[in-house]
Design a protein around this motif. Structure first.
Motif, PDB file in Angstrom:
ATOM      1  N   GLU A 160       0.825  -1.207   0.000  1.00 56.13           N
ATOM      2  CA  GLU A 160       0.000   0.000   0.000  1.00 56.13           C
ATOM      3  C   GLU A 160       0.860   1.258   0.000  1.00 56.13           C
ATOM      4  O   GLU A 160       0.575   2.225  -0.719  1.00 56.13           O
ATOM      5  CB  GLU A 160      -0.920  -0.004   1.225  1.00 56.13           C
ATOM      6  N   ARG A 161       1.909   1.245   0.803  1.00 58.62           N
ATOM      7  CA  ARG A 161       2.794   2.413   0.868  1.00 58.62           C
ATOM      8  C   ARG A 161       3.540   2.611  -0.453  1.00 58.62           C
ATOM      9  O   ARG A 161       3.783   3.752  -0.865  1.00 58.62           O
ATOM     10  CB  ARG A 161       3.777   2.245   2.023  1.00 58.62           C
ATOM     11  N   ALA A 162       3.900   1.507  -1.089  1.00 54.91           N
ATOM     12  CA  ALA A 162       4.539   1.615  -2.403  1.00 54.91           C
ATOM     13  C   ALA A 162       3.585   2.278  -3.394  1.00 54.91           C
ATOM     14  O   ALA A 162       3.976   3.154  -4.172  1.00 54.91           O
ATOM     15  CB  ALA A 162       4.956   0.236  -2.902  1.00 54.91           C
ATOM     16  N   GLY A 163       2.325   1.862  -3.362  1.00 53.72           N
ATOM     17  CA  GLY A 163       1.327   2.464  -4.241  1.00 53.72           C
ATOM     18  C   GLY A 163       1.149   3.952  -3.967  1.00 53.72           C
ATOM     19  O   GLY A 163       1.039   4.757  -4.904  1.00 53.72           O
ATOM     20  N   GLU A 164       1.133   4.326  -2.683  1.00 55.85           N
ATOM     21  CA  GLU A 164       0.992   5.740  -2.326  1.00 55.85           C
ATOM     22  C   GLU A 164       2.165   6.559  -2.867  1.00 55.85           C
ATOM     23  O   GLU A 164       1.974   7.661  -3.401  1.00 55.85           O
ATOM     24  CB  GLU A 164       0.913   5.875  -0.801  1.00 55.85           C
ATOM     25  N   ALA A 165       3.373   6.018  -2.738  1.00 56.54           N
ATOM     26  CA  ALA A 165       4.561   6.732  -3.214  1.00 56.54           C
ATOM     27  C   ALA A 165       4.530   6.894  -4.731  1.00 56.54           C
ATOM     28  O   ALA A 165       4.885   7.950  -5.268  1.00 56.54           O
ATOM     29  CB  ALA A 165       5.826   5.988  -2.786  1.00 56.54           C
ATOM     30  N   LEU A 166       4.084   5.852  -5.422  1.00 57.51           N
ATOM     31  CA  LEU A 166       4.041   5.917  -6.881  1.00 57.51           C
ATOM     32  C   LEU A 166       2.973   6.898  -7.368  1.00 57.51           C
ATOM     33  O   LEU A 166       3.184   7.616  -8.343  1.00 57.51           O
ATOM     34  CB  LEU A 166       3.784   4.521  -7.453  1.00 57.51           C
ATOM     35  N   ARG A 167       1.844   6.935  -6.692  1.00 57.39           N
ATOM     36  CA  ARG A 167       0.802   7.907  -7.078  1.00 57.39           C
ATOM     37  C   ARG A 167       1.299   9.340  -6.877  1.00 57.39           C
ATOM     38  O   ARG A 167       1.054  10.214  -7.716  1.00 57.39           O
ATOM     39  CB  ARG A 167      -0.473   7.661  -6.265  1.00 57.39           C
ATOM     40  N   GLU A 168       1.980   9.568  -5.762  1.00 57.23           N
ATOM     41  CA  GLU A 168       2.521  10.911  -5.531  1.00 57.23           C
ATOM     42  C   GLU A 168       3.569  11.263  -6.576  1.00 57.23           C
ATOM     43  O   GLU A 168       3.619  12.391  -7.070  1.00 57.23           O
ATOM     44  CB  GLU A 168       3.123  10.999  -4.125  1.00 57.23           C
ATOM     45  N   SER A 169       4.397  10.277  -6.925  1.00 60.02           N
ATOM     46  CA  SER A 169       5.414  10.498  -7.955  1.00 60.02           C
ATOM     47  C   SER A 169       4.771  10.869  -9.286  1.00 60.02           C
ATOM     48  O   SER A 169       5.205  11.800  -9.961  1.00 60.02           O
ATOM     49  CB  SER A 169       6.267   9.236  -8.124  1.00 60.02           C
ATOM     50  N   LEU A 170       3.707  10.167  -9.652  1.00 63.68           N
ATOM     51  CA  LEU A 170       3.030  10.440 -10.922  1.00 63.68           C
ATOM     52  C   LEU A 170       2.318  11.789 -10.911  1.00 63.68           C
ATOM     53  O   LEU A 170       2.159  12.410 -11.961  1.00 63.68           O
ATOM     54  CB  LEU A 170       2.042   9.316 -11.231  1.00 63.68           C
ATOM     55  N   ALA A 171       1.889  12.226  -9.746  1.00 62.63           N
ATOM     56  CA  ALA A 171       1.263  13.542  -9.648  1.00 62.63           C
ATOM     57  C   ALA A 171       2.270  14.647  -9.939  1.00 62.63           C
ATOM     58  O   ALA A 171       1.898  15.734 -10.395  1.00 62.63           O
ATOM     59  CB  ALA A 171       0.658  13.731  -8.261  1.00 62.63           C
ATOM     60  N   ILE A 172       3.545  14.347  -9.689  1.00 62.98           N
ATOM     61  CA  ILE A 172       4.606  15.323  -9.942  1.00 62.98           C
ATOM     62  C   ILE A 172       5.132  15.203 -11.366  1.00 62.98           C
ATOM     63  O   ILE A 172       5.364  16.196 -12.051  1.00 62.98           O
ATOM     64  CB  ILE A 172       5.775  15.110  -8.950  1.00 62.98           C
ATOM     65  N   GLU A 173       5.306  13.948 -11.824  1.00 60.31           N
ATOM     66  CA  GLU A 173       5.952  13.701 -13.119  1.00 60.31           C
ATOM     67  C   GLU A 173       5.353  12.469 -13.782  1.00 60.31           C
ATOM     68  O   GLU A 173       5.326  11.387 -13.192  1.00 60.31           O
ATOM     69  CB  GLU A 173       7.461  13.493 -12.902  1.00 60.31           C
ATOM     70  N   ASP A 174       4.846  12.638 -15.005  1.00 59.59           N
ATOM     71  CA  ASP A 174       4.324  11.510 -15.764  1.00 59.59           C
ATOM     72  C   ASP A 174       5.500  10.663 -16.214  1.00 59.59           C
ATOM     73  O   ASP A 174       6.373  11.131 -16.946  1.00 59.59           O
ATOM     74  CB  ASP A 174       3.540  12.029 -16.968  1.00 59.59           C
TER      75      ASP A 174
END
Length: 216
Positions: free
Chosen positions: A97-111
């Motif tokens: 779950e935490r990995a998913g949260e980090a990846l979503r935040e990353s994508l919000a910054i950079e596609d």
């Protein structure tokens, strides 16, 4: 003697970690120290400690936040597998779950293509939100220029189709993986499984035999 050798290695690892802790205390605004600390602890498979350094890096140095979040997600996934291997499924799923949260935040910054694929993998591993996983894979597919990335995406699209019992679609995805890498026994096995679910046993047998010939 082996036990003593392992204890010596462990002590050297801990010495290195304590050294980086001291450096961070003294040079708390030096990004390289955090990067080195994270890299060394990851090398020693000290995932929990590595995550601490990465979180500090993300908090204190926002310049490369998206990339560091992707690295954090990768380490969280490694830690998740460690917990699964120990039989602690609850902690393992929390790391996913935490990995998913980090990846979503990353994508919000950079596609980012790799982030889309990684998030799809997390969702598939958790066997939930397959529609979201498929959406990320299709976004990644639109960005992909490397045939290896395209094959990687097709593999996961095939997994989703199998989970949905859409076996002909799965076979089509897996066939594209085979076309990219005809010497992969895993790819041929996936093709065989799709044919088996379609009750096309002749083609399934051919694909199984090809997988066996590649990896007896």
């Amino acid at each position: 003697q082996v036990q003593q050798y392992l204890q010596t290695i462990l002590w050297r690892v801990m010495q290195t970690i304590y050294y980086f802790d001291a450096l961070i205390k003294q040079f708390s605004f030096d990004r390289v120290v955090y990067q080195e600390a994270a890299a060394r602890t990851l090398l020693f498979r000290q995932f929990e400690r590595c995550i601490v350094y990465l979180e500090l890096l993300i908090e204190r140095f926002p310049e490369q936040r998206a990339a560091n979040l992707r690295t954090l997600a990768s380490v969280q996934r490694d830690l998740s597998q460690k917990f699964f291997d120990r039989g602690d499924d609850e902690l393992a799923k929390r790391c996913q779950e935490r990995a998913g949260e980090a990846l979503r935040e990353s994508l919000a910054i950079e596609d980012n293509l790799a982030a889309h694929i990684s998030l799809a993998e997390v969702l598939i591993d958790m066997n939930e939100r397959l529609d979201e996983a498929e959406d990320h894979l299709l976004q990644a597919k639109a960005m992909a220029t490397d045939p290896a990335d395209e094959a990687h995406i097709e593999l996961h699209l095939g997994q989703i189709a199998m989970e949905r019992e859409q076996y002909e679609e799965a076979r089509s995805h897996y066939q594209r993986v085979v076309e990219h890498n005809p010497n992969s026994p895993d790819a041929w096995f996936d093709v065989a499984e799709a044919y088996r679910m379609l009750k096309n046993f002749e083609e399934a047998g051919t694909a199984y035999r090809r997988a066996i010939s590649l990896q007896p």
